[in-house]
Write a protein that holds these residues in place. Structure first.
Motif, short mmCIF file in Angstrom:
data_model
loop_
_atom_site.label_atom_id
_atom_site.label_comp_id
_atom_site.label_asym_id
_atom_site.label_seq_id
_atom_site.Cartn_x
_atom_site.Cartn_y
_atom_site.Cartn_z
N LYS A 78 28.21 38.60 65.99
CA LYS A 78 29.64 38.85 66.15
C LYS A 78 30.21 37.72 66.97
O LYS A 78 30.19 37.75 68.21
N ILE A 80 32.93 35.87 68.48
CA ILE A 80 34.34 36.02 68.84
C ILE A 80 34.89 34.71 69.35
O ILE A 80 35.98 34.28 68.97
N LEU A 93 35.54 37.69 63.57
CA LEU A 93 35.39 38.63 64.68
C LEU A 93 34.88 39.98 64.18
O LEU A 93 34.11 40.65 64.85
N GLY A 94 35.35 40.39 63.03
CA GLY A 94 35.00 41.72 62.53
C GLY A 94 33.91 41.71 61.47
O GLY A 94 33.69 42.72 60.80
N GLU A 97 31.02 44.44 61.23
CA GLU A 97 31.54 45.75 60.85
C GLU A 97 32.01 45.77 59.40
O GLU A 97 31.87 46.78 58.72
N ASP A 111 23.44 42.04 65.68
CA ASP A 111 24.79 41.47 65.76
C ASP A 111 25.21 41.22 67.21
O ASP A 111 26.14 41.83 67.71
N PRO A 112 24.51 40.31 67.88
CA PRO A 112 24.88 40.03 69.26
C PRO A 112 26.32 39.55 69.34
O PRO A 112 26.80 38.87 68.43
N GLU A 113 26.98 39.95 70.43
CA GLU A 113 28.37 39.52 70.60
C GLU A 113 28.39 38.19 71.34
O GLU A 113 27.90 38.08 72.45
N TYR B 272 32.92 52.36 65.17
CA TYR B 272 33.17 51.68 63.89
C TYR B 272 33.50 50.21 64.08
O TYR B 272 33.18 49.38 63.24
N LEU B 273 34.22 49.93 65.15
CA LEU B 273 34.65 48.55 65.41
C LEU B 273 34.67 48.39 66.92
O LEU B 273 35.49 48.99 67.60
N ARG B 274 33.73 47.58 67.43
CA ARG B 274 33.55 47.63 68.88
C ARG B 274 34.29 46.55 69.65
O ARG B 274 34.29 46.55 70.87
N LEU B 276 37.80 43.50 69.74
CA LEU B 276 39.09 43.12 69.17
C LEU B 276 38.88 42.33 67.88
O LEU B 276 37.82 41.72 67.69
N VAL B 277 39.84 42.40 66.97
CA VAL B 277 39.80 41.52 65.80
C VAL B 277 41.16 40.87 65.60
O VAL B 277 41.47 40.39 64.52
N VAL B 312 40.12 43.52 57.95
CA VAL B 312 38.91 44.02 58.61
C VAL B 312 38.99 45.55 58.71
O VAL B 312 38.06 46.26 58.32
N ILE B 316 36.79 49.03 56.93
CA ILE B 316 36.11 50.06 57.73
C ILE B 316 36.65 51.46 57.42
O ILE B 316 35.93 52.45 57.48
#
Ligand code: SF4
Ligand code: SF4
Lengths: 332, 369
Positions: A78, A80, A93-94, A97, A111-113, B272-274, B276-277, B312, B316
Motif C-alpha cells: 500500500k 501512499i 493508495l487504494g 483493497e 500489503d505493508p503500508e 474494508y479500506l484502512r 485515505l485514498v 477505489v 469496495i
C-alpha cells in the motif's frame, strides 16, 4: 519452510522491482513474477475490475489473477507516499483493497503500508512487520532492507547514465542490452508517461522499440538528473504533491527550459486523473517554447496500427523541422 | 473589487451573507445550467473531472456579470482538486480574462499565506472582524443545510410533494436579493416554517436512502440531476453523507461534530479500506456501512466520471453490499449524462427497494403467524 511470494508485473513494479526482489531474496523468500502482460492478462484484468478504472489498474488485476493460484502470498504494498509531503495516485493508495474486494479466492495479501508523507523514517516499522510475516527477526530484516536499498540505488544510477530503464531492469536480470548512447545530429525526443505505461511492452505496444528504430535519441524521465527534476518541478505555481507528477513535470520542464529536446510524446491511459493535470501543464509549456507535443491515449481498445502511424508521422514532422532549421541556418 | 466564487449547493448563500456583512460586493454566478456546463466543457481539458468544468462555466458567467475576483478553496493532495486553481488560472488567462484569484490553500506550516488570503478577500486587516464574519457564515450554512435536509424529508412525507418544490424554488429565486447575514437567516427561518406547514400523508414509515460519493456531485443539485428531488417524489427520505457544513467543520476544525463524524466513518470503513485514498473515498465506504447499520433501505453512490478516489470506493462497495445485505447503486455523471437513462436506473433501483420492503414485511408476518 520456503515461502513463495507473487509479485504482479504492474504499476509501481516498474519502479521498485529491483528493491523488492533483493529484499525478498535477502529474507530467503522465493519471488515469483506474473507473466509479462499479454492479451489473456489484459482480458482477465478488464473483466475482473470496475469498468471505470484506468487501463494500468485493470492490467494489474489481470496480473493478480495470473499469480493467485501459484503462490503462498501476494505482494501488493500500500504505497501512499515515497517522499515527504508527496503522494501517489489515489488508485495506488487504494490498490490492495481494490484487488482484495474485487478478485475472489486470493492467497493472503502482504500489503505493508509505505507512508513517508510525514517523515522518511516511517519506513522501518513497515519493514519490520514484513519480516515478521516470514518469521525473520527485526535486525535481520533491517539488514536485508539496507542491502536491497543499496542494490536498488546502483540500478537507479545506471538510469542516469543514459541507459533506457527497461534495459536497466534487464541489466539487473543479467540481460545487459545496452545500445542507446546519445548520438549527435539526431532528434532528441522525450517519451513522457507513467513508467507502467511506457515500459510495459504490451500496454505501450512496444513504443520504445519503435522509437529507437527511428534513429532518434530517446529520452525518458528516468534519464534526467534527479537534481534537475527537483529544481524544475518547482517552476509551477503550486507545489507538486504527486511523486509521479514531480518526475514528469520536472523532466519535461528541464529539457524544455534548457532547450535539449526537439519534441515530446506523452503516453497516457484513458481516464488517468493525474495526467489530466500533468498533460495540460506540459503542453502549455511546450507550446510556449514552440516544441511539438503529441498525446497518445491508450485503453483496452487501442489498435497498434493507429499508434504506429501517429508515431511515424510525428517523428517525420520533426525531422522535417530539423532539416528546415538547418537549411535556414546555413543559408541565412 | 467584485467577488465571485464557484457554485456548490448552498455555499453561495453563506459566502454572500458573510462577504456582504464585511461590506464586500458579491457577484453570484447564475445557477448552474446546461449553458454553464457547455461553456465549461468547451474551455476545459477534456479529461479533467466534471467539477472543474462547471467551475469554469461559473467563472465565465460571473465575469460576464462584472466579477473581477475569484475565491477558491484549495488542497495539497492526494487528489487533483489541489491543482484546480493552477489549471483554472491558465484557462482564464488564455481566454484573455483579467481576473484576480484568491486561493485558500492549506497553510502547510506557513499560515501567513492563508491569513493574507483571508484579509484580502475580506478587505480588512481586522482579524476579529474576519472571525466574526466567518462565524456568521458558518451559521448561515448550517441553517441552509438544515433547510435542505428538512425539504428532503418533507418531500417524501408530503401529500403534494410539488408544494415543497415550489417553496424551495421561491427560496432560491428570492435569496439572491436578500442581503446580509441577519436578513438571510430570517429568510431561511421563514422558509423553514413554510416547509413545515406542508400537509403530510397519513403514513408512519418511509423508505430511506443515503447518498454517498464525491462531495461536489452530492452537494450540487444540477450535477446530480436533482437526485434528492427525484427520490422525494418517489416517497423516499433522502439523507446526504456530505454537506457544506460538515465539510466546513471538518476542514477548518470548527467544532467537534464534523471531526467526530468523520472519525466514525473512518472507523466503519477500516475493515474494508484502512487508509485515505484522497477526496472522500474512505468516507464513502464508511458512510455506506453506517447507513446499512442504521437500517436504511439503500445507498446511492454518485461520482463524476473518472473520479479517482470514488473508483477505489466503487470497487469496495460490492463487498459492503454483500456483507450488510443492502442494495447499493452507483451513478456516474458527466457532461454526457442523459436525464432519461438516469431516471430509468433510479426507478429500477427504487422498485427493487420497494420489493425488498414488501418481502421483509411478508416475512415478518409469516414469522408471527
Ligand atoms: S496515475 Fe493515472 S494511470 Fe496511474 S493509476 Fe492513477 S489514474 Fe491510473
Ligand atoms: S475527488 Fe474526484 S472530482 Fe474531486 S478532484 Fe478528485 S477526481 Fe476530481
Amino acid at each position: 519452510m520456503n515461502y513463495k511470494v507473487g509479485i504482479p508485473q504492474g504499476l509501481l513494479f516498474y519502479e521498485y522491482y529491483p528493491l523488492w526482489k533483493e529484499f525478498f531474496s535477502e529474507l530467503g523468500v522465493e519471488v515469483l513474477l506474473s507473466t509479462k502482460t499479454n492479451k489473456k492478462i489484459l482480458d482477465s484484468g478488464v473483466s475482473n475490475c470496475v469498468d471505470d478504472a484506468c487501463l494500468p489498474v485493470k492490467v494489474f488485476h489481470g496480473h493478480v489473477i495470473d499469480l493467485k493460484d501459484k503462490v503462498d502470498f501476494l505482494f501488493v504494498p500500500k504505497i501512499i507516499s515515497v517522499k515527504k509531503r508527496e503522494f501517489e495516485c489515489p488508485k495506488i493508495l487504494g490498490l490492495p483493497e481494490m484487488v482484495s474486494n474485487t478478485i475472489k479466492d486470493l492467497p493472503p495479501i502482504i500489503d505493508p503500508e509505505i507512508n513517508l508523507w510525514k517523515s522518511e523514517k516511517n519506513i522501518s516499522d513497515s519493514i519490520t512487520e514484513l519480516g515478521k510475516v516470514f518469521n525473520v527477526n527485526k535486525s535481520k530484516t533491517k539488514k536485508a532492507y539496507k542491502k536491497a536499498c543499496n542494490k536498488y540505488y546502483d540500478v537507479r544510477r545506471h538510469l542516469n547514465s543514459h541507459v533506457i530503464p527497461i534495459d536497466a531492469i534487464k541489466i539487473y536480470n543479467k540481460l545487459l542490452k545496452n545500445t542507446n548512447f546519445k548520438k549527435k545530429d539526431r532528434l532528441n525526443i522525450l517519451l513522457l508517461g507513467h513508467p507502467y505505461n511506457i515500459y510495459d511492452e504490451y500496454i505501450s505496444m512496444n513504443i520504445i522499440e519503435k522509437m529507437v528504430k527511428q534513429d532518434i535519441n530517446l529520452i525518458t524521465s528516468d534519464m534526467v538528473d534527479t537534481k534537475k527534476i527537483n529544481y524544475y518541478s518547482k517552476k509551477i505555481p503550486k507545489r507538486m504533491f504527486w511523486t509521479a507528477g514531480r518526475r514528469l513535470i520536472g523532466s519535461a520542464y528541464s529539457l524544455l527550459e534548457e532547450e535539449k529536446v526537439n519534441g515530446i510524446i506523452y503516453v497516457s491511459s484513458f481516464g488517468c486523473g493525474l495526467d489530466s493535470i500533468l498533460i495540460d501543464l506540459v503542453q502549455r509549456k511546450a507550446s510556449l517554447k514552440n516544441i511539438p507535443f503529441t498525446l497518445l491515449t491508450i485503453d483496452e481498445h487501442t489498435g497498434e496500427a493507429g499508434i504506429n502511424t501517429r508515431i511515424e508521422a510525428f517523428i517525420d514532422m520533426m525531422k522535417w523541422r530539423l532539416n528546415d532549421e538547418n537549411n535556414i541556418s546555413t543559408h541565412g | 473589487m467584485k467577488i465571485t466564487f464557484p457554485h456548490m449547493g448552498n455555499v453561495y448563500i453563506a459566502g454572500k451573507g458573510m462577504l456582504e456583512d464585511l461590506g464586500r460586493e458579491v457577484v453570484l454566478p447564475p445557477p448552474c445550467s446546461k449553458k454553464t456546463l457547455e461553456i465549461g466543457t468547451k474551455y476545459s481539458p477534456e479529461s479533467i473531472c466534471l467539477p472543474l468544468k462547471i467551475n469554469i462555466g461559473n467563472y465565465i458567467e460571473s465575469i460576464e456579470r462584472g466579477a473581477d475576483t475569484i475565491l477558491l478553496t484549495g488542497s495539497c493532495g492526494p487528489c487533483r482538486y489541489g491543482f484546480y486553481s493552477v489549471i483554472e488560472k491558465n484557462i482564464l488567462k488564455e481566454l484573455g480574462y483579467n481576473v484576480d484569484f484568491i486561493v485558500f490553500d492549506p497553510p502547510e506550516g506557513k499560515p501567513s499565506n492563508l491569513i493574507n488570503s483571508f484579509k484580502k478577500a475580506a478587505g480588512t486587516d481586522n482579524v476579529i472582524k474576519i472571525f466574526k464574519g466567518f462565524y456568521k457564515g458558518k451559521k448561515i450554512i448550517e441553517k441552509a443545510d438544515n433547510l435542505t435536509k428538512l425539504s428532503n424529508i418533507k418531500r417524501a412525507h408530503a401529500i403534494y410533494p410539488e408544494k415543497v418544490d415550489n417553496i424551495m424554488n421561491d427560496f432560491y429565486k428570492d435569496i439572491e436579493d436578500v442581503h446580509g447575514s441577519s436578513e438571510i437567516i430570517s429568510f431561511i427561518n421563514y422558509t423553514n416554517k413554510r416547509i413545515n406547514s406542508v400537509k403530510e400523508k397519513k403514513q408512519s414509515e418511509y423508505m430511506k436512502v443515503g447518498i454517498v460519493g464525491e462531495i461536489y456531485t452530492i452537494i450540487e443539485p444540477f450535477v446530480n440531476l436533482e437526485i434528492e428531488k427525484k427520490l422525494g417524489h418517489f416517497g423516499i427520505e433522502v439523507e446526504k453523507s456530505l454537506t457544506p457544513s460538515k465539510w466546513l467543520s471538518h476542514h477548518l476544525g470548527l467544532g467537534n461534530i464534523g471531526i467526530s463524524e468523520e472519525r466514525k466513518k473512518w472507523k466503519a470503513a477500516k475493515p474494508y479500506l484502512r487508509t485515505l485514498v484522497g477526496g472522500h473515498g474512505r468516507e464513502t465506504v464508511g458512510s455506506a456501512i453506517l447507513y446499512a447499520k442504521e437500517d436504511y433501505d439503500g445507498v446511492i453512490q454518485i461520482l463524476p466520471f473518472n473520479c479517482m478516489p470514488e473508483i477505489v470506493a466503487e470497487s469496495i462497495l460490492p463487498t459492503v453490499q454483500k456483507d450488510y445485505n443492502i442494495p447499493i447503486l452507483t451513478l456516474v455523471v458527466d457532461e454526457m449524462t442523459g436525464e432519461a437513462g438516469y431516471l430509468t436506473r433510479l426507478e429500477a433501483f427504487v422498485d427493487l427497494l420497494k420489493k425488498r420492503r414488501e418481502e421483509k414485511k411478508n416475512g415478518e408476518l409469516l414469522l408471527r403467524g
